[in-house]
Write a protein that holds these residues in place. Structure first.
Motif, short mmCIF file in Angstrom:
data_model
loop_
_atom_site.label_atom_id
_atom_site.label_comp_id
_atom_site.label_asym_id
_atom_site.label_seq_id
_atom_site.Cartn_x
_atom_site.Cartn_y
_atom_site.Cartn_z
N GLN A 134 -5.37 6.53 -12.93
CA GLN A 134 -4.89 5.54 -13.90
C GLN A 134 -5.91 4.44 -14.19
O GLN A 134 -5.69 3.62 -15.08
N GLN A 135 -6.98 4.39 -13.39
CA GLN A 135 -8.01 3.36 -13.56
C GLN A 135 -7.44 1.96 -13.40
O GLN A 135 -7.71 1.05 -14.21
N ILE A 136 -6.61 1.79 -12.36
CA ILE A 136 -6.05 0.48 -12.04
C ILE A 136 -6.12 0.27 -10.54
O ILE A 136 -6.38 1.20 -9.78
N ALA A 137 -5.86 -0.97 -10.10
CA ALA A 137 -5.81 -1.28 -8.68
C ALA A 137 -4.44 -1.84 -8.35
O ALA A 137 -3.90 -2.67 -9.08
N GLY A 138 -3.85 -1.35 -7.26
CA GLY A 138 -2.56 -1.83 -6.81
C GLY A 138 -2.68 -2.70 -5.58
O GLY A 138 -3.78 -3.11 -5.18
N HIS A 139 -1.52 -2.96 -4.95
CA HIS A 139 -1.46 -3.87 -3.81
C HIS A 139 -0.75 -3.18 -2.65
O HIS A 139 0.39 -2.74 -2.80
N ALA A 140 -1.41 -3.09 -1.49
CA ALA A 140 -0.79 -2.56 -0.28
C ALA A 140 -0.08 -3.71 0.43
O ALA A 140 -0.73 -4.65 0.90
N VAL A 141 1.27 -3.64 0.50
CA VAL A 141 2.03 -4.79 0.99
C VAL A 141 2.95 -4.44 2.16
O VAL A 141 3.67 -5.31 2.66
N GLY A 142 2.96 -3.17 2.61
CA GLY A 142 3.86 -2.77 3.67
C GLY A 142 5.26 -2.53 3.13
O GLY A 142 5.61 -2.98 2.04
N TRP A 143 6.08 -1.81 3.92
CA TRP A 143 7.45 -1.52 3.48
C TRP A 143 8.26 -2.80 3.32
O TRP A 143 9.01 -2.96 2.34
N ASP A 144 8.13 -3.73 4.27
CA ASP A 144 8.86 -4.98 4.14
C ASP A 144 8.36 -5.78 2.94
O ASP A 144 9.13 -6.44 2.25
N GLY A 145 7.05 -5.68 2.67
CA GLY A 145 6.49 -6.38 1.52
C GLY A 145 7.02 -5.85 0.20
O GLY A 145 7.17 -6.61 -0.77
N LEU A 146 7.29 -4.54 0.14
CA LEU A 146 7.86 -3.99 -1.09
C LEU A 146 9.17 -4.67 -1.45
O LEU A 146 9.50 -4.85 -2.63
N LEU A 147 9.94 -5.05 -0.43
CA LEU A 147 11.24 -5.68 -0.68
C LEU A 147 11.10 -7.06 -1.34
O LEU A 147 12.10 -7.60 -1.83
N GLU A 148 9.90 -7.60 -1.37
CA GLU A 148 9.66 -8.88 -2.03
C GLU A 148 9.28 -8.70 -3.50
O GLU A 148 9.07 -9.69 -4.21
N HIS A 149 9.21 -7.45 -3.95
CA HIS A 149 8.78 -7.17 -5.34
C HIS A 149 9.83 -6.28 -6.01
O HIS A 149 9.58 -5.13 -6.35
N THR A 150 11.01 -6.85 -6.21
CA THR A 150 12.12 -6.08 -6.78
C THR A 150 12.57 -6.61 -8.14
O THR A 150 13.52 -6.10 -8.71
N ASP A 151 11.88 -7.63 -8.66
CA ASP A 151 12.24 -8.18 -9.98
C ASP A 151 11.43 -7.51 -11.08
O ASP A 151 10.26 -7.16 -10.89
N HIS A 152 12.07 -7.34 -12.24
CA HIS A 152 11.42 -6.78 -13.41
C HIS A 152 10.71 -5.46 -13.08
O HIS A 152 9.54 -5.26 -13.40
N VAL A 153 11.44 -4.58 -12.41
CA VAL A 153 10.92 -3.26 -12.04
C VAL A 153 11.37 -2.25 -13.11
O VAL A 153 12.56 -1.96 -13.24
N CYS A 154 10.41 -1.73 -13.85
CA CYS A 154 10.72 -0.72 -14.86
C CYS A 154 10.95 0.65 -14.25
O CYS A 154 11.74 1.45 -14.76
N LYS A 155 10.21 0.95 -13.17
CA LYS A 155 10.38 2.25 -12.53
C LYS A 155 9.80 2.21 -11.12
O LYS A 155 9.07 1.28 -10.75
N MET A 156 10.14 3.23 -10.36
CA MET A 156 9.51 3.51 -9.07
C MET A 156 8.96 4.93 -9.16
O MET A 156 9.40 5.73 -9.99
#
Length: 272
Positions: A127-149
């Motif tokens: 995809q030519q992008i960079a994401g963020h490794a946040v851990g499983w608990d960290g994922l739970l902090e990013h649940t707003d404005h989620v278009c998809k998983m």
């Protein structure tokens, strides 16, 4: 036939994996635009991963991203959005964590996953992008404005099984589908490229009968059925070829450019 809106999928259709659009495809898109045709994108990609492709094509129209969950102008104006409720995002994260399945979450047009691994690195390269490794608990902090998983698997059989398991577990609260052999997309029920195509056509004042869509994968099926005219890539899965009016060449051989030349610009006899 007169085509006023031409909508193309990206990966496996307009783009080879990890590559920008070919010169032939860019040329064909720009010639169609000069001929008065509106050309745009409908993709499972996140908006910021699709935007460079739109820029390369010279497309200045709203683009359909996240499999129809977000329609956004290149300028940044949002025309439509459908977000997964945060509590369902949290449930999806917990479910994948329990199963030991890789999962990445798209929140506010940013990519998050538990840890750097083969799946995340392969996705970022494609995809030519960079994401963020946040851990499983960290994922739970990013649940707003989620278009998809998105859950990434080892291949189509596992992807289909995983998508089916998601649908069964969530009982209609979430939809899951295969967008390519290794990708199980999780989105809001009712969100498809077809619904986004109809909304975009309405915004542009174009009748659905004057639209043409082109694609290669299962997540393109609703859009291909809904469009006035449909084209399957030569490399498309059998289910896509079975519903389309036309079939063009493969992504490696610039099938999109050939489709535009034949059925949008009418430069050769139409094929049946």
């Amino acid at each position: 036939m007169a085509i006023k809106l031409f909508v193309t999928d990206l990966d496996g259709t307009l783009l080879q994996s990890g590559y920008p659009p070919s010169e032939a495809n860019v040329r064909a898109v720009q010639e169609a635009v000069r001929a008065g045709v509106t050309v745009t994108i409908a993709t499972g990609r996140m908006f910021r991963a699709a935007l460079p492709v739109a820029d390369a094509l010279g497309v200045d129209e709203p683009i359909i991203t996240y499999n129809g969950a977000l329609i956004k102008r290149v300028s940044g104006e949002v025309l439509y959005s459908s977000f997964i409720p945060p509590e369902l995002v949290r449930e999806g994260i917990a479910y994948c964590r329990e199963k030991g399945w890789y999962l990445q979450v798209y929140s506010n047009d940013e990519l998050y996953y538990p840890e750097h691994c083969d799946e995340s690195r392969g996705y970022e390269a494609e995809q030519q992008i960079a994401g963020h490794a946040v851990g499983w608990d960290g994922l739970l902090e990013h649940t707003d404005h989620v278009c998809k998983m998105l859950s990434i698997t080892s291949g189509s059989e596992e992807t289909d099984a995983r998508a089916a398991a998601f649908r069964a577990h969530f009982g209609g609260k979430l939809e899951a589908m295969r967008s390519n052999a290794a990708y199980a997309e999780i989105i809001q029920p009712g969100v498809t490229k077809a619904s986004a195509l109809q909304q975009l056509a309405n915004v542009l004042g174009i009748d659905i009968s004057e639209t043409m869509a082109i694609g290669d994968a299962e997540n393109d099926l609703p859009m291909l059925r809904a469009a006035g005219h449909s084209v399957a890539m030569g490399n498309a899965v059998p289910a896509v070829k079975s519903v389309c009016e036309y079939e063009t060449d493969t992504v490696e051989n610039d099938g999109v450019a050939q489709a535009i030349d034949k059925w949008v610009l009418n430069r050769s006899c139409q094929l049946s």
